[in-house]
Design an enzyme around this catalytic site. Sequence first.
Site, short mmCIF file in Angstrom:
data_model
loop_
_atom_site.label_atom_id
_atom_site.label_comp_id
_atom_site.label_asym_id
_atom_site.label_seq_id
_atom_site.Cartn_x
_atom_site.Cartn_y
_atom_site.Cartn_z
N ASP A 99 7.34 0.79 -3.79
CA ASP A 99 6.53 0.34 -2.46
C ASP A 99 5.74 1.80 -2.44
O ASP A 99 6.13 3.21 -2.37
CB ASP A 99 7.57 0.18 -1.38
N ASP A 207 1.54 -1.07 0.14
CA ASP A 207 1.57 -1.37 1.56
C ASP A 207 0.22 -1.46 2.42
O ASP A 207 -0.51 -0.72 2.54
CB ASP A 207 2.52 -0.43 2.26
N GLU A 255 -0.70 -5.37 -0.39
CA GLU A 255 -0.51 -6.07 0.62
C GLU A 255 -2.02 -6.07 1.59
O GLU A 255 -2.24 -5.14 1.84
CB GLU A 255 0.69 -5.63 1.47
N HIS A 328 10.54 -8.98 3.75
CA HIS A 328 11.40 -8.43 4.64
C HIS A 328 10.62 -8.43 5.99
O HIS A 328 11.21 -7.85 6.73
CB HIS A 328 11.49 -6.90 4.28
N ASP A 329 9.21 -8.91 6.11
CA ASP A 329 8.72 -9.15 7.34
C ASP A 329 8.41 -10.61 7.88
O ASP A 329 8.05 -10.74 8.85
CB ASP A 329 7.30 -8.60 7.18
C1 GLC Z 1 3.78 -3.53 5.87
C2 GLC Z 1 5.29 -3.56 5.58
C3 GLC Z 1 5.99 -3.58 6.84
C4 GLC Z 1 5.74 -2.26 7.60
C5 GLC Z 1 4.37 -1.95 7.59
C6 GLC Z 1 3.88 -0.69 8.20
O1 GLC Z 1 3.36 -4.61 6.53
O2 GLC Z 1 5.82 -4.62 4.91
O3 GLC Z 1 7.46 -3.53 6.73
O4 GLC Z 1 6.30 -2.37 8.84
O5 GLC Z 1 3.51 -2.46 6.38
O6 GLC Z 1 4.14 0.30 7.07
#
Ligand code: GLC
Length: 550
Positions: A99, A207, A255, A328-329
């Site tokens: 990540d 991320d 993402e 995980h979100d």
């Molecule tokens: C992304 C991650 C999440 C995190 C956020 C800030 O959305 O998937 O888990 O809290 O970024 O880094």
Amino acid sequence: MSAESWWKSAVVYQIYPRSFADSNGDGVGDLRGILAKLDYLQHLGVDVLWLSPVYKSPQDDNGYDISDYEDIDPVFGTLADIDELISAVHARGMRLVMDLVVNHSSDEHPWFLESRASRDNPKRDWYWWRPARDGFEPGAPGAEPTNWRAYFSGSAWEFDSTTGEYFLHQFTRRQPDLNWENPDVRRAVYDMMNRWIERGVDGFRMDVINLLSKTEPFTDGHMYFAMANGPRMHEFLQEMNRQVLAGKGLITVGEMPGVTVEQAEHYTDPARHELNMVFTFEHMHLDAVPGEPKWSPRPLPLVELKANLAKWQTGIVNGWNSLYWNNHDQPRSVSRWGNDREYRVQSAKAWATVLHLMRGTPYVYQGEEIGMTNFPFTSFEQFRDVESLNWIAEARAKGVDDPTIMNSLRARSRDNSRTPMQWDDSRHAGFTTGDPWITVNPNHAKVNAAAAVADPESVFHHYRRLIELRHTMPIVVAGDFQLLVAEDPKLFAYLRTSDDERMLVVANMSNVEVRFAVPDDFSGGEVLVGTLSETLAPWQSYALYASAHG
Ligand code: GLC
């Protein structure tokens, strides 16, 4: 397909290390725990393992707040452990993705400690510092430079009394945003990425990567729109590609909250040399009341979901899609959109069937492959996630009553997917010999990996079959997509076609029987997965294959 695009026929498995497997009994999962489970992952058949962050971190956001990008947090292990894990993953013919969290760092990162030390520190400009709003006393109520709200509640600006200015944080106040306008920041990140590649990692999940380029000047309004896909986004990604990624056969997925099909096509068109694929969010917002944050759930409108996915399937032409229901979100899809009571196994399989046979690279989130469910939360004390805890405080301050808050958390809290992986029916589901950092789901007596592996009819074996189909059937990877029965509120059906092959995918996404007449040109076709019948039982799904010439 060229060797360079090997990831088009790959399936990625996401590990949330904190909740996967604990080797040393401290209640938190770790790298040696993962090492001990590689046989299981190989048996499932996945090609790539993506690890949520294991870097050094104060763990304010479970590792998405990094204080040293080049070390492992002691709670997860050591650099020697990650080296061993990389080798062991490679020895099994799998790949490992890290990540990459570089929109922000932890407030404990040495870069930020320097940056906040004085206004003339050489690293001052590595983050976003702004004075108080004109006419306001710095630090006074309402003096924040803009009205932006952070993703995780509260203002996106934090006052720092050392220098009397504010720093920008789009997530928690312990996650200051890095300033990508500064070429030294970019250089430092590229160097760090290159060192991870030298260590052997095979790619990056990036991320919130489309937040890197910010639109200036900063003015009042909606931060989410002001900050995503800023003017230099493509330039930064192309630079990263040249400096780090190009020609190494890596896998990259960005993402991207708020990304549209048109933007995603640009980010992923190979001719532009940016990313392989992105994670879109459009399909994740359809079961929230329109215009409201995720905490206002509504039933999933299946017709809208199908239309949205079809738009992405046909709209990404030169680029490539990622496919996911879980991470995980997100809450667990079998509880969110399936039926985790009487049809847990069937509905988990139905959602898997329709996801895995679309065009794109599928992502499986730990526990999804055994049909793990949401957690039956009953008290606020059970929550650990900073987003959930901030939401409880914000909602209470607004006067929302506790039962309403609890309902929204049960539906939407990220902790639903962060409870420990359920390995067996023993105490704490075989996750740890100590006290787990978050409670294990009580249903582990029934829902666990050991039971699923032993049962040929399980969700696990359904996933194995779907993964195998992607590896062996070119049509799964390359076929064109065509949605069928778009207006049907219960059926999810589509065709995949190429010059000489056809595949029909049909799933009943409801608790009642539904009829679907198999088209004539599929009569005598081969059932690839599931059970074929014209009257589909609740959550029944199948895929049928035929060559184009009968
Ligand atoms: C992304 C991650 C999440 C995190 C956020 C800030 O959305 O998937 O888990 O809290 O970024 O880094």
